[in-house]
Design a protein around this motif. Structure first.
Motif, PDB file in Angstrom:
ATOM      1  N   ARG A 346       0.838  -1.207   0.000  1.00  0.00           N
ATOM      2  CA  ARG A 346       0.000   0.000   0.000  1.00  0.00           C
ATOM      3  C   ARG A 346       0.869   1.251   0.000  1.00  0.00           C
ATOM      4  O   ARG A 346       0.495   2.280  -0.567  1.00  0.00           O
ATOM      5  CB  ARG A 346      -0.930  -0.007   1.210  1.00  0.00           C
ATOM      6  CG  ARG A 346      -1.898  -1.179   1.230  1.00  0.00           C
ATOM      7  CD  ARG A 346      -2.760  -1.258  -0.018  1.00  0.00           C
ATOM      8  NE  ARG A 346      -3.486  -2.528  -0.096  1.00  0.00           N
ATOM      9  CZ  ARG A 346      -4.223  -2.913  -1.116  1.00  0.00           C
ATOM     10  NH1 ARG A 346      -4.347  -2.131  -2.191  1.00  0.00           N
ATOM     11  NH2 ARG A 346      -4.834  -4.071  -1.120  1.00  0.00           N
ATOM     12  N   ASN A 366      -1.620   9.316   5.695  1.00  0.00           N
ATOM     13  CA  ASN A 366      -1.739   7.861   5.805  1.00  0.00           C
ATOM     14  C   ASN A 366      -0.371   7.173   5.743  1.00  0.00           C
ATOM     15  O   ASN A 366      -0.123   6.192   6.436  1.00  0.00           O
ATOM     16  CB  ASN A 366      -2.645   7.315   4.697  1.00  0.00           C
ATOM     17  CG  ASN A 366      -4.094   7.721   4.924  1.00  0.00           C
ATOM     18  OD1 ASN A 366      -4.450   8.144   6.033  1.00  0.00           O
ATOM     19  ND2 ASN A 366      -4.916   7.609   3.893  1.00  0.00           N
ATOM     20  N   VAL A 369       1.229   7.446   9.205  1.00  0.00           N
ATOM     21  CA  VAL A 369       0.664   6.498  10.186  1.00  0.00           C
ATOM     22  C   VAL A 369       1.169   5.089   9.882  1.00  0.00           C
ATOM     23  O   VAL A 369       1.623   4.358  10.769  1.00  0.00           O
ATOM     24  CB  VAL A 369      -0.882   6.498  10.134  1.00  0.00           C
ATOM     25  CG1 VAL A 369      -1.435   5.518  11.156  1.00  0.00           C
ATOM     26  CG2 VAL A 369      -1.420   7.887  10.374  1.00  0.00           C
ATOM     27  N   LEU A 370       1.091   4.737   8.623  1.00  0.00           N
ATOM     28  CA  LEU A 370       1.531   3.403   8.214  1.00  0.00           C
ATOM     29  C   LEU A 370       3.007   3.194   8.560  1.00  0.00           C
ATOM     30  O   LEU A 370       3.390   2.139   9.073  1.00  0.00           O
ATOM     31  CB  LEU A 370       1.291   3.232   6.714  1.00  0.00           C
ATOM     32  CG  LEU A 370       1.673   1.879   6.109  1.00  0.00           C
ATOM     33  CD1 LEU A 370       0.939   0.742   6.805  1.00  0.00           C
ATOM     34  CD2 LEU A 370       1.358   1.862   4.606  1.00  0.00           C
TER      35      LEU A 370
ATOM     36  N   GLU C  81      -3.368   1.688  17.757  1.00  0.00           N
ATOM     37  CA  GLU C  81      -3.103   2.186  16.397  1.00  0.00           C
ATOM     38  C   GLU C  81      -2.587   1.050  15.508  1.00  0.00           C
ATOM     39  O   GLU C  81      -3.042   0.871  14.380  1.00  0.00           O
ATOM     40  CB  GLU C  81      -2.075   3.318  16.440  1.00  0.00           C
ATOM     41  CG  GLU C  81      -1.734   3.815  15.049  1.00  0.00           C
ATOM     42  CD  GLU C  81      -0.788   5.017  15.083  1.00  0.00           C
ATOM     43  OE1 GLU C  81      -1.285   6.144  14.941  1.00  0.00           O
ATOM     44  OE2 GLU C  81       0.436   4.826  15.253  1.00  0.00           O
ATOM     45  N   ILE C  85      -4.445  -0.356  12.176  1.00  0.00           N
ATOM     46  CA  ILE C  85      -3.811  -0.272  10.857  1.00  0.00           C
ATOM     47  C   ILE C  85      -3.696  -1.669  10.238  1.00  0.00           C
ATOM     48  O   ILE C  85      -3.962  -1.871   9.049  1.00  0.00           O
ATOM     49  CB  ILE C  85      -2.422   0.397  10.969  1.00  0.00           C
ATOM     50  CG1 ILE C  85      -2.583   1.870  11.356  1.00  0.00           C
ATOM     51  CG2 ILE C  85      -1.633   0.262   9.679  1.00  0.00           C
ATOM     52  CD1 ILE C  85      -3.348   2.725  10.363  1.00  0.00           C
ATOM     53  N   ARG C 122      -8.411   2.798   4.956  1.00  0.00           N
ATOM     54  CA  ARG C 122      -7.855   3.984   4.283  1.00  0.00           C
ATOM     55  C   ARG C 122      -6.855   3.569   3.198  1.00  0.00           C
ATOM     56  O   ARG C 122      -6.326   4.403   2.495  1.00  0.00           O
ATOM     57  CB  ARG C 122      -7.215   4.914   5.301  1.00  0.00           C
ATOM     58  CG  ARG C 122      -5.927   4.408   5.894  1.00  0.00           C
ATOM     59  CD  ARG C 122      -5.480   5.245   7.057  1.00  0.00           C
ATOM     60  NE  ARG C 122      -6.149   4.827   8.293  1.00  0.00           N
ATOM     61  CZ  ARG C 122      -5.940   5.396   9.482  1.00  0.00           C
ATOM     62  NH1 ARG C 122      -5.114   6.410   9.608  1.00  0.00           N
ATOM     63  NH2 ARG C 122      -6.569   4.971  10.552  1.00  0.00           N
ATOM     64  N   PHE C 123      -6.556   2.266   3.147  1.00  0.00           N
ATOM     65  CA  PHE C 123      -5.521   1.822   2.206  1.00  0.00           C
ATOM     66  C   PHE C 123      -6.092   1.161   0.964  1.00  0.00           C
ATOM     67  O   PHE C 123      -5.401   0.415   0.279  1.00  0.00           O
ATOM     68  CB  PHE C 123      -4.560   0.860   2.908  1.00  0.00           C
ATOM     69  CG  PHE C 123      -3.909   1.476   4.107  1.00  0.00           C
ATOM     70  CD1 PHE C 123      -3.047   2.557   3.959  1.00  0.00           C
ATOM     71  CD2 PHE C 123      -4.174   1.008   5.383  1.00  0.00           C
ATOM     72  CE1 PHE C 123      -2.453   3.148   5.063  1.00  0.00           C
ATOM     73  CE2 PHE C 123      -3.586   1.589   6.493  1.00  0.00           C
ATOM     74  CZ  PHE C 123      -2.728   2.672   6.341  1.00  0.00           C
TER      75      PHE C 123
END
Ligand SMILES: Cc1cc2nc3c(=O)[nH]c(=O)nc-3n(C[C@H](O)[C@H](O)[C@H](O)COP(=O)(O)O)c2cc1C
Ligand code: SF4
Ligand code: SF4
Ligand code: SF4
Ligand code: SF4
Lengths: 406, 528, 353
Positions: A346, A366, A369-370, C81, C85, C122-123
């Motif tokens: 991703r 994003n 965060v990832l 978190e 995720i 969100r991915f």
């Protein structure tokens, strides 16, 4: 004098690395001879005292690592990590090409210290000539009788970057899919075929003979006090003198670029420098006045890693560079753990979007965060480090990203 | 089983499998044995004419000729005695009759056995050593050992071997017959046999009889009855006139189906109680619809003697009735009122008359089944039999001699036919042939042939062939496989349209257990 | 024994206890996708991560031994978190069709998304593309729902020992596959369904059960398999007075012979119960043909004929075959009927066959 200090590479191109006699003539195998007169514990003590830390990237104390091996296990192994899959890194190849016997000697000393009878060298698949070289070197050392009953076998790698991770490397030697194991148990306790195994980098092993020969104090006095010795660096990118060097570990990064490297090509300005290979952080020009040793690099949020130094000049598109790196990791993730398998994929998707001008600020958030989760929750170093180049480019070059957003 | 399934997974260091294709016929036990080998390094000895799956993991694989079990086992004992690998203390303290056995096995040299069994002598020696040298060695066997004209002797030979090495009465050891059908153990325990009441109490012993006469309030016959195969023969001779069959399909399960068919046709009256119109039910005068395991309460006893609860999940289909209710109604109409309200009430009667079940109650086995013997309600059950002593005190060695199978190959029928089961189907296929997915997956019977045998008869994989014995012939597909011994062919008895038991030999019965010779028949094969 | 602090609670556990077990002892509910007490550890789903004071990274609790003095937080911000995720990453590769999924209501992905409030990913990007029809009659494999826990691979190897499936490809393209990517039929698969048993999501489902009812709709009845003598415990799933499926019970106490493992017959061989060929009425032969009759008629006729034979030829002219497939109670009754009612010991069954 450009400030290089050659220990491992002192006789580069002056001796034939395949020939044990050549090496012996310049003082080789003295360390091993000395080690044979010492108790295993004393050897380990000596290595500890030298403060040698692993040159494969993690910077772990080599003496400590050896001391974790249980004394009484009946079978143990010594494994040399010559996977060198990091793009832009070729220092282990150079060490083999210039001084292969030192590697063999270092492994033999390690074998004495931990009580192993067999060693493996796991060689990167793209280095078939090194396999040949090493086999000849081993044969020559055997003929010269220096290795005694210590046996070394060279194994060809499977061509996956992750196989450089020590436990994936072990799995690969065992003939399995090259996937990292979880730790603990560490290889020192449960490694190859389930028995205690020391895995060290080529450069780490190659330092050992010199420590034994000249003494731990001598080694500890060279370079940075907490990461002493020398480091072989490979310089690539927009630089006038893209080659390899051996420098003391307190050498400044700026000197690497401007002294050894002869400055940026075409007299252009420096945009950023990435140290430690693909997974290394990008360092902005304002931070390059730092010593290359492990801890100093950490302090500026970077890592010395394998010692690859990749220089970018002002004309480079850093987002494009970061996207390529994201692609590299997307391709190299072994797929075992969720954060990395899905995360690298991703991450690359989002980077591609941004790079193509279709990304949004949300993508950027994003990604951050990832990044955080991948670093904290991935199983092995690959997933943990993969987001670092992206994260550091966003941190230091945010405007470059903003310019590309929709 | 003298021991538990768990022993085979977690205790046994050596497992000797003879005449059991465990992964196909007792799959979950097979999986556990395999895990013992893979995870704990247990050693396997596999003796079977077919190269069964577990043979791949075996330390020694002995592809012996069908019907030569005793030769093989006696030769192993010969080696163990000669090499002094026996358990002297166990033999002295716990057994009797050793000298006789010793004398008999003297002549069973590995070399002789090698010739007769068709396996190398050194493998027999190796197997004997592995078995005898282990601390905990278990033997498992199944129909491959018992379905012979001398099945009882085969089992005796196995017991001799176990006693010789002290492999009885301790964890991970024992003599472990793997029971074919889910409640064979229970049917035997409940006295579904012509010579014993529930709990193996012999009918011919006065004391037992009077106990049951008192409990049941009637006079009971004092001579033992006919076995199933004898009863079929008696029907053919006109001595049996009526037959009541519950949940069995002798038309497919019994040897020599033509013979069975004739016998059934000869009856005056045949009642069949079943859940499907089986080949046998189709011949009945009355068919009483019983129910499947999902439609009734009760207990099953598994191969490790564990009495477990079966629970009703759904109501009987249509107008079918639970078998226990049907039996009550029939008994009542025959002038013996039975008015049990529930299977539990029947079980209470069972345990009052069956010492080994006395301590088992529905309440106690609500969660975990108990392994009999369980003499009282405080007793935890018995995972390992013969721990301190044998039931009869000392274990007796029964010397047994090798005899040839009743029917040996000759010019006319040059092959040996052996029969069995496969993983997907069960018994006569009454249930599994009606499981859509299974029947789709394995719709046909096949005969397994070694490539060299096949070549001899010009047969290729997938060819339709005729497989014949003196009793009849069937048509089926050929499957060429290295996993069977040359000169031996194998097929299953699950399929009505190509039923192996058209071919098997009903006249050769084991003299004691009256088990027919399913595992050896002389046969011939031709391409059609 | 070692003592550590978990969510502020001090617990003492034996040395060698995993951090996961220690957390559970402390009452923390740790989510896991790849962990299974009976299988080797994978440490790969990373859902069980916890925060340990002094450690830079989050720690996968299933593969980490508890250590003296550890200060552990199981639901810290970073932990939550990470779990969120990971769930979002899994959702992005998951064909989300709970409305038609067999495992709706019995799915760990659903449960954890619910627990952490993960509505959407969100991915989202490239959709899953792993589905390939497998024409065997027992098991549907839809890897568009696979969350790559590898439990199926481990169950296949470590419970059954069939080694039918393994990982193919690397990274995001990694997928569960048989050798040469053939159908299960052409692999070493023995259709034991242990893989279905351990799959935490709807990626592996029984084709025999498909569409017949979801777990939460069914009543479960614990019983014993009707086939071989192993005596495996299984659970029948019942809906509207029909058996619609079989569950394993993976508990030594409730499932002592098999601990949940089953074979193809036990797991997939139950739909004969509702076979249209089931006998539903008593039949009596009239003019050579079997005709449906009432129970009264069938039973009266049976009794009458048996009595006749007994009177004419004696008790021993009647033989009774009981069944190794019926219950102990029924076997007992039938031998009692033979001995006490008919008056013969001619009773046997096919124990030997
Ligand atoms: C993804 C990944 C790739 C790695 N590749 C290499 C490599 O090519 N060579 C190497 O020496 N170490 C590599 N490492 C580090 C090894 O896991 C290990 O730390 C090292 O071999 C230990 O040796 P040292 O203590 O001498 O540095 C890699 C680590 C990771 C996570
Ligand atoms: S972090 Fe990446 S490379 Fe490492 S185990 Fe996880 S998926 Fe494999
Ligand atoms: S059904 Fe059984 S054998 Fe087949 S893949 Fe699943 S676990 Fe393996
Ligand atoms: S198919 Fe199911 S059990 Fe197998 S890896 Fe995917 S989610 Fe896990
Ligand atoms: S599930 Fe298979 S192994 Fe278990 S009792 Fe049923 S038929 Fe036997």
């Amino acid at each position: 004098m450009n400030g290089e200090k050659r220990i491992l590479l002192e006789y580069a191109d002056k001796i034939n690395p395949e020939k044990a006699e050549d090496y012996i003539k310049v003082g080789g195998y003295k360390g091993l001879e000395k080690a044979r007169k010492m108790k295993p514990k004393q050897i380990i003590e000596e290595v500890k005292k030298s403060k040698l830390r692993g040159r494969g990237g993690a910077g772990f104390s080599t003496g400590m690592k050896w001391s974790f091996v249980p004394e009484h296990a009946p079978v143990k192994y010594v494994v040399c990590n010559l996977d060198e899959g990091e793009p832009g890194t070729y220092k282990d190849r150079i060490i083999c090409e210039k001084n292969a016997q030192a590697l063999l000697e270092g492994m033999a000393i390690c074998a004495l210290a931990i009580g192993a009878k067999k060693g493996y060298i796991y060689c990167r698949g793209e280095y078939p000539h090194i396999v040949r070289l090493l086999n000849n070197a081993i044969e020559s050392a055997k003929k010269a009788g220096v290795l005694e009953d210590f046996d070394i076998e060279v194994r060809m790698g499977a061509g996956a970057y992750v196989c450089g991770e020590e436990t994936a490397l072990i799995e690969s030697i065992e003939g399995k899919r090259g996937e990292p194991r979880f730790k603990p148990p560490f290889p020192g306790v449960e490694g190859l075929w389930g028995v205690p195994t020391v895995v060290n980098n080529v450069e780490t092993f190659a330092c050992i003979p010199y420590i034994l020969t000249h003494g731990a104090e001598w080694f500890a006095s060279i370079g940075a006090p907490d990461y002493p010795g020398t480091k072989v660096l490979t310089l690539t990118g927009d630089i006038n003198n893209p080659t390899y060097f051996e420098v003391p570990t307190d050498y400044l990064l700026s000197d690497v670029i401007y002294k050894l490297g002869g400055g940026i090509k075409g007299g252009r300005k420096l945009k950023a420098v990435q140290v430690g290979g693909s997974s290394g952080a990008f360092i902005p020009p304002e931070n390059i006045h730092t010593s290359i040793d492990f801890d100093s690099m950490s302090r500026i949020g970077a890592s010395l890693g394998s010692g690859a130094v990749f220089v970018l000049d002002e004309t480079r598109d850093i987002v494009d560079v970061a996207t390529r790196i994201a692609k590299f990791f997307e391709h190299e993730s072994c797929g075992k753990c969720n954060p990395c398998r899905e995360g690298t994929f991703r991450m690359y998707e989002m980077m591609q979007r941004i790079n193509a001008g279709r990304g949004s600020e949300e993508d950027l958030e994003n990604i951050l965060v990832l990044s955080r989760v991948m670093q904290k929750a991935s199983l092995c170093g690959l997933g943990q480090a993969a987001p670092i180049p992206i994260e550091t480019t966003i941190k230091h070059f945010r405007e470059d990203y903003m310019r590309k957003l929709m | 089983m003298t021991n538990s399934i768990k022993d085979l997974e977690e205790e046994a260091e050596v497992i000797f499998l003879i005449g059991t294709n465990t992964t196909e016929n007792h799959p979950v036990i097979g999986y556990k044995i395999r895990q013992n080998v893979l995870k704990r390094g247990a050693k396997l000895i596999v003796a079977d004419p077919r190269r069964i799956e577990l043979a791949d993991l075996a330390e020694v694989y002995l592809p012996f000729k069908p019907g030569t079990d005793i030769m093989l086992i006696n030769a192993m004992m010969h080696v163990i005695i000669k090499e002094n690998l026996l358990d002297k203390e166990f033999i002295e303290k716990r057994t009797e009759g050793f000298e006789e056995v010793k004398e008999i096995v003297e002549k069973y040299t590995p070399e002789l056995a090698a010739r007769i069994c068709g396996v190398p002598a050194e493998d027999i020696v190796k197997a004997a050593r592995i078995y005898a040298e282990a601390d905990k060695a278990a033997i498992c066997y199944a129909m491959g050992v018992t379905q012979h004209s001398k099945g009882t002797d085969n089992v005796k030979a196995i017991c001799n071997l176990a006693m010789l090495t002290g492999n009885i009465g301790k964890p991970g050891s024992g003599v472990n017959p793997l029971r074919g059908q889910n409640n064979v153990q229970g049917a035997c325990d409940m006295g579904g046999l012509p010579d014993v009441y529930p709990g193996y109490q012999k009918v011919e012993i006065e004391e037992n009889r009077s106990k049951f006469e008192k409990a049941w309030g009637v006079k009971l016959p004092d001579r033992k009855g006919l076995t199933l195969t004898e009863a079929i023969n008696a029907a053919l001779e006109g001595k049996i006139k009526a037959l009541y069959i519950m949940g069995e399909n002798p038309m497919l399960s019994d040897p020599d189906s033509h013979h069975v068919e004739e016998a059934l046709d000869n009856l005056e009256f045949l009642v069949v109680q079943d859940i499907f119109l089986t080949e046998t039910a189709a011949k009945a005068d009355v068919v009483l619809p019983g129910v499947s395991f999902a439609e009734k309460d009760g207990t099953f006893t598994n191969t490790e003697r564990r009495v477990q609860r079966v629970r009703k999940a759904v109501n009987p289909r249509g107008n079918a009735k639970p078998d226990w209710q049907i039996l009550c109604e029939v008994a009542t109409r025959l002038g013996y009122p039975m008015s049990y309200q529930s299977p539990e009430e029947i079980f209470e009667e069972i345990r009052s008359l069956t010492p080994s079940y006395a301590g088992i109650t529905y309440k106690r086995i609500e969660e975990t089944g108990i392994q009999w013997p369980c003499p009282d309600t405080d007793h935890p059950g018995t995972p390992i039999l013969h721990k301190e002593k044998f039931v009869r005190g000392r274990g007796k060695f029964h010397p047994v001699e090798y005899r040839e199978a009743a029917e040996m190959p000759d010019d006319e029928y040059p092959l040996i036919l052996t029969t069995g089961r496969n993983l997907y189907h069960y018994h006569t296929g009454t249930m599994t042939r009606r499981v859509a997915a299974i029947d789709q997956h394995k719709p046909h019977n096949e005969v397994e042939i070694h490539p060299r045998t096949a070549q001899l008869y010009g047969i290729k994989d997938g060819d339709m062939v005729r497989l014949s014995t003196r009793r009849g012939s069937i048509k089926l597909k050929a499957r060429i496989t290295e996993n069977i011994k040359e000169g031996v062919v194998f097929t299953t008895f699950h399929f009505g349209e190509a039923a192996a038991n058209h071919l098997t030999n009903a006249s050769a019965l084991d003299p004691v257990a009256k088990i027919p010779e399913f595992k050896v028949a002389a046969a011939r094969i031709e391409k059609i | 024994m070692i003592t550590l602090t978990i969510d502020g609670k001090r617990v003492t556990v034996p040395k060698g206890t995993s951090l996961l077990d220690a957390c559970r002892i402390a009452g923390a509910d740790i989510p896991t996708l790849c962990h299974d007490p009976e299988l080797s550890l994978a440490g790969s789903c990373r859902m069980c991560v916890v925060e340990v004071a002094g450690r830079r990274n989050l720690i996968a609790s299933c593969v980490t031994p508890a250590e003296e003095g550890m200060q552990v937080e199981t639901e810290s911000e970073a932990v939550i978190e990470a779990r969120r995720i990971i769930l979002e990453l899994l959702l992005a590769r998951h064909k989300l069709e709970c409305h038609v999924c067999e495992r709706d209501g019995d799915c760990k992905l659903q449960d954890y998304c619910y627990r952490y409030g993960v509505k959407d990913s969100r991915f989202k990007g490239e959709e899953p593309h792993f589905y390939k029809e497998d024409p065997n009659p027992f098991i549907e494999r839809d890897y568009d729902k696979c969350i790559m826990c590898t439990k199926c691979i481990r169950a296949c190897a470590e419970i059954t020992g069939a080694f039918a499936i393994n990982l193919k490809n690397r990274g995001h393209n990694a997928v569960i596959s048989t050798a040469f990517d053939l159908g299960l039929k052409d692999s070493t698969c023995v259709f034991c369904g242990q893989c279905i048993m351990v799959c935490p999501v709807g990626s592996l489902v029984s084709k025999v059960e498909k569409g017949r009812g979801r777990t939460y709709q069914t009543e479960k009845v614990r019983t014993v398999c009707t086939y071989c003598g192993t005596g495996c415990t299984l659970e029948l799933k019942v809906l509207n007075d029909r058996v619609v499926g079989v569950n394993s019970i993976r508990d030594e106490k409730l499932s002592p012979a098999n601990r949940g493992a089953l074979c193809v017959k036990g797991r997939f061989g139950w739909d004969f119960i509702d076979s249209p060929e089931r006998l539903k009425e008593p039949l009596v032969r009239k003019n050579g043909e079997l005709m449906p009759v009432s129970w009264e008629e069938a039973l009266d006729y049976t009794a009458k004929r048996l009595k006749e034979v007994k009177e004419k030829w004696g008790s021993d002219s009647i033989a009774v075959f009981t069944s190794a497939r019926t219950t102990n109670e029924e076997n007992y009754l039938l031998q009692k009927l033979a001995r006490a009612v008919i008056g013969t010991n001619n009773i046997d069954h096919c124990a030997r066959l």
